[in-house]
Design an enzyme around this catalytic site. Structure first.
Site, PDB file in Angstrom:
ATOM      1  CG  HIS A 183       1.326  -5.660   3.958  1.00 18.86           C
ATOM      2  ND1 HIS A 183       0.598  -6.470   3.117  1.00 18.86           N
ATOM      3  CD2 HIS A 183       1.924  -4.735   3.165  1.00 18.86           C
ATOM      4  CE1 HIS A 183       0.753  -6.058   1.879  1.00 18.86           C
ATOM      5  NE2 HIS A 183       1.551  -5.001   1.877  1.00 18.86           N
ATOM      6  CG  ASP A 205       3.118  -3.309  -1.130  1.00 13.73           C
ATOM      7  OD1 ASP A 205       2.274  -3.645  -0.282  1.00 13.73           O
ATOM      8  OD2 ASP A 205       2.882  -3.303  -2.357  1.00 13.73           O
TER       9      ASP A 205
END
EC number: 3.1.1.4
Length: 145
Positions: free
Chosen positions: A75, A119
């Site tokens: 991420h 996300d």
């Protein structure tokens, strides 16, 4: 003015001063927490991921401690790529939905699509990765080299 009213007014003013010292969360972080909750169907609160391993939370270094921590590193790397594209991932708002099959993105601009995909990938990774309580709030100076 009555003394009781003055006390109430004073208490309100003091509480407002304290609240103004709290920095706001990045706009996108709120959406990310909702994606996490949708992906894991509410089985674990989002804040459990804020200080986990070497990469979940602010910053990151060293080798991820487990699969969940690797989700956070991926991420972070994804956000880094978004920044290279000229996007501001922590400020980019996007449209997403929480359906019966989990969350999905529905956005218009390239930056919105990219950040939402970062996300979404992380939220789904969190949902399928085991959570090890021993890796929460670790001493990163010792374990993240």
């Amino acid at each position: 003015m009555y003394p009781a009213h003055l006390l109430v007014l004073l208490a309100v003013c003091i509480s407002l001063l304290g609240a103004s010292a709290i920095p706001p969360l990045p706009l996108n972080l709120v959406q990310f927490t909702y994606l996490i909750q949708c992906a894991n169907k509410g089985s674990r609160a989002s804040y459990h991921y804020a200080d986990y391993g070497c990469y979940c939370g602010a910053g990151g270094s060293g080798t991820p401690v487990d699969e969940l921590d690797r989700c956070c590193k991926v991420h972070d790397d994804c956000y880094g790529e978004a920044e290279k594209m000229g996007c501001y991932p922590k400020l980019t708002m996007y449209n997403y939905y929480c359906g019966t099959e989990g969350p999905y993105c529905n956005t218009k601009t390239d930056c919105q699509r990219y950040v939402c995909a970062c996300d979404l990938q992380a939220a789904k990774c969190f949902a399928r990765s085991p959570y090890n309580n021993k890796n929460y709030n670790i001493d990163t100076s010792k374990r993240c080299k």
